[in-house]
Design an enzyme around this catalytic site. Structure first.
Site, PDB file in Angstrom:
ATOM      1  N   TYR A   1      -0.810   2.826 -10.284  1.00 46.92           N
ATOM      2  CA  TYR A   1      -1.321   1.514 -10.403  1.00 46.92           C
ATOM      3  C   TYR A   1      -1.490   0.926 -11.843  1.00 46.92           C
ATOM      4  O   TYR A   1      -1.417  -0.136 -11.858  1.00 46.92           O
ATOM      5  CB  TYR A   1      -2.686   1.172  -9.368  1.00 46.92           C
ATOM      6  CG  TYR A   1      -2.190   1.654  -7.935  1.00 46.92           C
ATOM      7  CD1 TYR A   1      -1.533   0.827  -7.374  1.00 46.92           C
ATOM      8  CD2 TYR A   1      -2.789   2.892  -7.460  1.00 46.92           C
ATOM      9  CE1 TYR A   1      -1.195   1.188  -6.042  1.00 46.92           C
ATOM     10  CE2 TYR A   1      -2.480   3.324  -6.042  1.00 46.92           C
ATOM     11  CZ  TYR A   1      -1.976   2.271  -5.593  1.00 46.92           C
ATOM     12  OH  TYR A   1      -1.536   2.539  -4.089  1.00 46.92           O
TER      13      TYR A   1
ATOM     14  N   ARG B   1      -6.237   2.778   4.801  1.00 48.88           N
ATOM     15  CA  ARG B   1      -4.878   2.707   5.377  1.00 48.88           C
ATOM     16  C   ARG B   1      -5.098   2.160   6.783  1.00 48.88           C
ATOM     17  O   ARG B   1      -6.039   2.016   7.224  1.00 48.88           O
ATOM     18  CB  ARG B   1      -4.383   4.296   5.464  1.00 48.88           C
ATOM     19  CG  ARG B   1      -4.135   4.965   4.054  1.00 48.88           C
ATOM     20  CD  ARG B   1      -3.696   6.117   4.502  1.00 48.88           C
ATOM     21  NE  ARG B   1      -3.450   7.014   3.141  1.00 48.88           N
ATOM     22  CZ  ARG B   1      -4.203   7.933   2.522  1.00 48.88           C
ATOM     23  NH1 ARG B   1      -5.486   7.864   3.062  1.00 48.88           N
ATOM     24  NH2 ARG B   1      -3.968   8.205   1.409  1.00 48.88           N
TER      25      ARG B   1
ATOM     26  N   HIS C   1       0.121  -2.356   4.579  1.00 50.71           N
ATOM     27  CA  HIS C   1      -0.345  -1.217   3.622  1.00 50.71           C
ATOM     28  C   HIS C   1      -0.379  -1.973   1.972  1.00 50.71           C
ATOM     29  O   HIS C   1      -0.951  -1.249   1.247  1.00 50.71           O
ATOM     30  CB  HIS C   1       0.696  -0.150   3.621  1.00 50.71           C
ATOM     31  CG  HIS C   1       0.235   1.152   2.780  1.00 50.71           C
ATOM     32  ND1 HIS C   1      -0.682   1.895   3.311  1.00 50.71           N
ATOM     33  CD2 HIS C   1       0.738   1.544   1.843  1.00 50.71           C
ATOM     34  CE1 HIS C   1      -0.720   3.072   2.472  1.00 50.71           C
ATOM     35  NE2 HIS C   1      -0.146   2.885   1.413  1.00 50.71           N
TER      36      HIS C   1
ATOM     37  N   ARG D   1      -3.587  -2.341   0.618  1.00 49.88           N
ATOM     38  CA  ARG D   1      -4.432  -1.231  -0.044  1.00 49.88           C
ATOM     39  C   ARG D   1      -3.926  -0.900  -1.614  1.00 49.88           C
ATOM     40  O   ARG D   1      -4.714  -0.738  -2.370  1.00 49.88           O
ATOM     41  CB  ARG D   1      -3.875   0.027   0.778  1.00 49.88           C
ATOM     42  CG  ARG D   1      -4.305   1.515  -0.054  1.00 49.88           C
ATOM     43  CD  ARG D   1      -3.832   2.589   1.021  1.00 49.88           C
ATOM     44  NE  ARG D   1      -3.948   3.973   0.411  1.00 49.88           N
ATOM     45  CZ  ARG D   1      -4.795   4.737   0.243  1.00 49.88           C
ATOM     46  NH1 ARG D   1      -6.121   4.510   0.576  1.00 49.88           N
ATOM     47  NH2 ARG D   1      -4.713   5.922  -0.264  1.00 49.88           N
TER      48      ARG D   1
ATOM     49  N   HIS E   1      -6.960  10.083  -3.034  1.00 50.05           N
ATOM     50  CA  HIS E   1      -5.876  10.725  -3.658  1.00 50.05           C
ATOM     51  C   HIS E   1      -6.326  12.288  -4.014  1.00 50.05           C
ATOM     52  O   HIS E   1      -7.250  12.162  -4.737  1.00 50.05           O
ATOM     53  CB  HIS E   1      -5.264   9.908  -4.875  1.00 50.05           C
ATOM     54  CG  HIS E   1      -4.613   8.661  -4.622  1.00 50.05           C
ATOM     55  ND1 HIS E   1      -4.237   7.603  -5.412  1.00 50.05           N
ATOM     56  CD2 HIS E   1      -4.170   8.264  -3.327  1.00 50.05           C
ATOM     57  CE1 HIS E   1      -3.818   6.717  -4.695  1.00 50.05           C
ATOM     58  NE2 HIS E   1      -3.449   7.232  -3.398  1.00 50.05           N
TER      59      HIS E   1
ATOM     60  N   LYS F   1      -5.614  10.918   5.303  1.00 49.74           N
ATOM     61  CA  LYS F   1      -4.617  11.803   5.269  1.00 49.74           C
ATOM     62  C   LYS F   1      -4.853  12.957   4.670  1.00 49.74           C
ATOM     63  O   LYS F   1      -5.493  13.383   3.721  1.00 49.74           O
ATOM     64  CB  LYS F   1      -3.524  10.847   4.198  1.00 49.74           C
ATOM     65  CG  LYS F   1      -2.114  11.448   4.239  1.00 49.74           C
ATOM     66  CD  LYS F   1      -1.517  10.372   3.336  1.00 49.74           C
ATOM     67  CE  LYS F   1       0.037  10.887   3.099  1.00 49.74           C
ATOM     68  NZ  LYS F   1       0.853   9.914   2.246  1.00 49.74           N
TER      69      LYS F   1
END
Length: 321
Positions: free
Chosen positions: A303, A137, A268, A271, A294, A162
């Site tokens: 994706y 990120r 972003h 990414r 994730h 995150k």
């Protein structure tokens, strides 16, 4: 009115106790102020579900904010009531959370990524290449420390990403030499600052007490330091912060404009493109999940939808004609 500053000080104190970022502190305090102002400066202890709902409805109807912004406001108010005022929230179930629309991420093709990156130069180009080459990120790249770049293993350790999670991602081989050259220049400036009695940086989670000399050590320096000094809003000390992410965002926007690409892409988007291109090359989805950080593979699964061509890979009848 006199209680307002004291209440915000309590919010800040709780946020710092929980090691939330300075950005979260600023955003939460702003939402609390807006909530109190909206209800004519009534104290939050006097209010409940009806007032929260009215505030959130006003954001959606009159201000026309997005679902994510509305939920951010709700998160700030729930933090205020639960963590700061320590009130039971029997009305919590009555507060309706805005449903986020399910949208596919914008993804650039490999050719488009190359066109955009070719328009950038200097440290901005290096940062953008890292965004695409590692899947980090934007703020993870900006906050990257020298000690977390492992040239021998060809990997980058991302600290407190995150959700306050650490993870490891790939360091592109083609960026090893450019990154080493960049760090040589950064180190030379750092050494010069040490001779002047400066050269310290911010350390998170009270590590400054654990490592008294840490702020001046080379290992803790930012890979992408700011050009000048700035005042730390929490400690009040003047020190060198990391590169302002807005510089990368503005340069990226200008680069897209020069290429003529019409997609609504941001840094972003690199990414998203990283993940999509890995899956296109046959990489295992669990590996991509770990690289992106994730918690749930379902997040990474989005994706796989981006991979589909022409409506779930269906050949249009017009192409058969």
């Amino acid at each position: 009115m006199d209680g307002k500053p004291r209440l915000l000080d309590q919010v800040r104190e709780q946020i710092r106790l929980k090691h939330y970022s300075i950005r979260t502190e600023y955003v939460y305090c702003e939402w609390v102020k807006r909530f109190i102002r909206f209800h004519s400066y009534r104290h939050p202890e006097e209010m409940g579900a009806a007032e929260v709902e009215a505030f959130l409805s006003d954001l959606a109807v009159r201000k026309n904010v997005s679902a994510s912004t509305q939920n951010q406001a709700l998160a700030a108010l729930l933090f205020l009531y639960k963590q700061v005022l320590q009130l039971d929230l029997p009305w919590l179930g009555e507060v309706v959370r805005a449903k986020k629309p399910s949208r596919l991420p914008v993804v650039l093709s490999l050719a488009e990524v190359q066109q955009i990156l070719a328009q950038l130069d200097g440290e901005i180009a290096l940062a953008a290449n890292l965004l695409y080459g590692s899947g980090m990120r934007l703020m993870e790249v900006m906050r990257l420390r020298v000690k977390d770049v492992d040239f021998m293993r060809g990997e980058i350790l991302i600290r407190d990403g995150k959700g306050m999670k650490d993870r490891v991602t790939v360091l592109p081989r083609c960026l090893v030499e450019p990154l080493k050259t960049h760090l040589t220049l950064v180190k030379a400036r750092h050494n010069a600052e040490l001779k002047e009695g400066r050269g310290d940086v911010y350390l998170p989670f009270a590590l400054e007490r654990k490592y008294p000399n840490g702020p001046w050590s080379w290992a803790w320096q930012y890979v992408f330091p700011a050009a000048g000094l700035s005042v730390d809003p929490r400690s009040g000390r003047a020190r060198r912060h990391h590169l302002d992410e807005k510089r990368v965002q503005r340069a990226f926007k200008a680069a897209i404009k020069r290429t003529g690409i019409v997609k609504l892409a941001t840094p972003h988007t690199l990414r998203h493109s990283f993940a999509t291109h890995l899956l296109e090359s046959g990489q295992d989805i669990r590996t991509v999940q770990e690289l992106l950080g994730h918690a749930d593979v379902k997040t990474t699964m989005i994706y796989t939808h981006v991979l589909n061509r022409g409506g779930l890979a269906v050949l249009s009848p017009l192409d058969r004609a």
